[in-house]
Every structure is written in C-alpha cells, then in structure tokens.
Design a protein around this motif. Structure first.
Motif, PDB file in Angstrom:
ATOM      1  N   THR A   1       0.830  -1.202   0.000  1.00 25.62           N
ATOM      2  CA  THR A   1       0.000   0.000   0.000  1.00 25.62           C
ATOM      3  C   THR A   1       0.866   1.253   0.000  1.00 25.62           C
ATOM      4  O   THR A   1       0.596   2.221  -0.735  1.00 25.62           O
TER       5      THR A   1
ATOM      6  N   ARG B   1       3.907   1.442  -1.114  1.00 26.66           N
ATOM      7  CA  ARG B   1       4.524   1.507  -2.451  1.00 26.66           C
ATOM      8  C   ARG B   1       3.587   2.153  -3.458  1.00 26.66           C
ATOM      9  O   ARG B   1       3.979   3.068  -4.207  1.00 26.66           O
ATOM     10  N   ASP B   2       2.340   1.694  -3.481  1.00 26.29           N
ATOM     11  CA  ASP B   2       1.389   2.209  -4.466  1.00 26.29           C
ATOM     12  C   ASP B   2       1.110   3.697  -4.265  1.00 26.29           C
ATOM     13  O   ASP B   2       1.003   4.460  -5.239  1.00 26.29           O
ATOM     14  N   ARG B   3       0.998   4.123  -3.008  1.00 29.48           N
ATOM     15  CA  ARG B   3       0.743   5.542  -2.750  1.00 29.48           C
ATOM     16  C   ARG B   3       1.945   6.391  -3.149  1.00 29.48           C
ATOM     17  O   ARG B   3       1.795   7.504  -3.655  1.00 29.48           O
TER      18      ARG B   3
ATOM     19  N   THR C   1       1.982   6.608  -6.971  1.00 25.40           N
ATOM     20  CA  THR C   1       0.928   7.532  -7.400  1.00 25.40           C
ATOM     21  C   THR C   1       1.364   8.978  -7.207  1.00 25.40           C
ATOM     22  O   THR C   1       1.126   9.842  -8.069  1.00 25.40           O
TER      23      THR C   1
ATOM     24  N   THR D   1       9.594  -0.153  -7.887  1.00 24.04           N
ATOM     25  CA  THR D   1       8.930  -1.074  -8.819  1.00 24.04           C
ATOM     26  C   THR D   1       9.827  -2.239  -9.213  1.00 24.04           C
ATOM     27  O   THR D   1       9.337  -3.211  -9.807  1.00 24.04           O
TER      28      THR D   1
END
Length: 265
Positions: A72, A74-76, A79, A112
């Motif tokens: 989570t 990582r994704d934020r 983004t 990533t």
C-alpha cells in the motif's frame, strides 16, 4: 515544509519519517505495526498535498532499502510520483527541477524493481561518556596556546550519552590554579554574517560532542585538566553545535592559532 534541496532526504519531513520508522524497527516493533504507527503519526501531513508526497516517498524508499516494502505504501508513493505534483514545487528553478526529476525516477525504479531480502535492524552501539558535569578538559594547539572546556551537563540521547562543553574565557599556555579556574567566565561567541564571509574564530563556544569512529576525547588530543564549579543554568544549558572530538580539535586548533582570536598584547 523544510526542504533545502532536491534530494529525497533533503527535507525535514522526509528525514523525520525515515528516522522514526527505523527507530521503531530498532525497538522491535513488527513491520505492519510500525507502518500503521507512522501513518497515524503523520495523518496531518498526509492531508497536505506537498507534505504527503514527502511522507509516502520517504517511508516507501526506507522500507524498500530494508526489504520491508509495504504494497500500500509503495502504491501511494508511486501515485505521488506519477501525479507530477511534486515537480510543480520546483517549477521556478529548472535546474533543481531536473535534479528532482532524476531523484523521483530513481525512487520509482527502486520501488517497482526487485526488492532486497528483509534486513535485520539492530540498535546502533550507544557510547556513554565517562566525563561528569564540572570536569574541565584542555586542548593545546600547535602554538602552545590552551583552550579550556568545562562540562556543563551530560546529554542523554537515544544514540549516545555525551558531554555538552562550554569554552572558558581564557587564553594562555598554562592551566590556572583552582580559585582562578572557578572564577573564569564562559567565553562569548563571536557573531558572524551569512554573506559568505569567513567564519570568525570562536563563532561557536559550546558543543555537544559525540564519539565518532571510536575516537574519544583522549585520543583526539584532549586532557583532563581539573574540575570546576557548576553554573546556575547548567542543567538546562543548550548548544546549537553538535560535533565529534576530531572536528572539535580541528576547530580549536584554528581558533587558537588565528591571530584575530588572540588578545592584544
């Protein structure tokens, strides 16, 4: 937000996030709990568009380096990078904007790409000084002049227990007798300008001094010279200068050999 450069951790918030998260791991807090504590602690910053980017990036990159990257987080962070909002803060300086773009691209690639194995995080060794409040240290420069430094108090922090030293207002080649030693005032600091002019001698006259690379005061050229009386404000004395014994000896050498620091004959 206190950002002083385009680097990922050239930012007060990012540094705080990195350090606080790592300290939790050093204290044995489990990964998921440490992440949640950080998000709770920085909930206010996460509501601010500029600071949120610093929080997500600092937390994600720190977790990644330790092999603990939370999906989570990582994704934020990704983004936040892809939104381009962070680069907008640097739009008035193309050179810094280009450097920041490189920083963000490297961070995205790190987040990533393949992640390292989970690393153990241990508390760093904590040096505890053997000096006590009132102890006086001497440092003799190459021209034989002495600096006398008294221990105002002992500062107990997470990574070290270190002395806070104050220079005594004495210039000479000999340690004075006890009555004179007790009567010496603290040396005043010399004001300096933030205009690029050379820093004058005795711009700092107090220091918190920690052991670095295992070099303590005795191996850096300091000697115990006696003991002196406490001052009323010593328990709350604060210094703005943090240093090591090596750097302090270098600075004192400059102070004691600078002709402008010597009294008129």
């Amino acid at each position: 937000m206190g950002a002083w450069g385009p680097g990922l951790f050239s930012d007060d918030t990012a540094c705080d996030v990195r350090d606080e998260y790592r300290e939790m791991l050093e204290d044995g807090v489990e990964d998921d709990e440490a992440t949640q504590r950080m998000l709770d602690s920085y909930a206010g910053a996460l509501d601010d568009a500029d600071e949120a980017t610093s929080v997500w990036l600092a937390l994600a990159v720190t977790q990644s380096k330790l092999g603990r990257l939370d999906p989570t987080v990582r994704d934020r962070a990704i983004t936040a990078i892809d939104s381009g909002a962070d680069l907008a803060r640097w739009s008035d300086n193309p050179r810094l904007a280009a450097k920041r773009r490189d920083v963000l691209e490297k961070a995205r690639a790190q987040l990533t790409g393949p992640q390292p194995q989970r690393k153990k995080v241990r508390r760093p060794s904590r040096h505890v000084t053997d000096l006590q409040p009132g102890d006086v240290l001497s440092y003799r420069a190459s021209n034989s002049n002495l600096a006398l430094l008294r221990v105002a108090r002992i500062d107990d922090e997470r990574h070290s227990v270190a002395p806070v030293l104050v220079a005594l207002d004495l210039t000479g080649t000999h340690v004075p007798n006890q009555p004179e030693l007790d009567s010496l005032a603290d040396k005043p600091e010399t004001p300096f300008r933030l205009d690029g002019s050379p820093i004058p001698a005795w711009a700092s006259t107090s220091w918190r001094v920690a052991v670095f690379e295992r070099i303590d005061y005795d191996t850096a050229g300091f000697q115990r010279a006696g003991h002196t009386i406490a001052r009323r404000d010593d328990p709350a004395f604060h210094t703005r200068t943090y240093t090591s014994w090596q750097l302090l000896s270098r600075d004192l050498e400059r102070n004691l050999t600078d002709a402008s620091a010597m009294p008129n004959p």
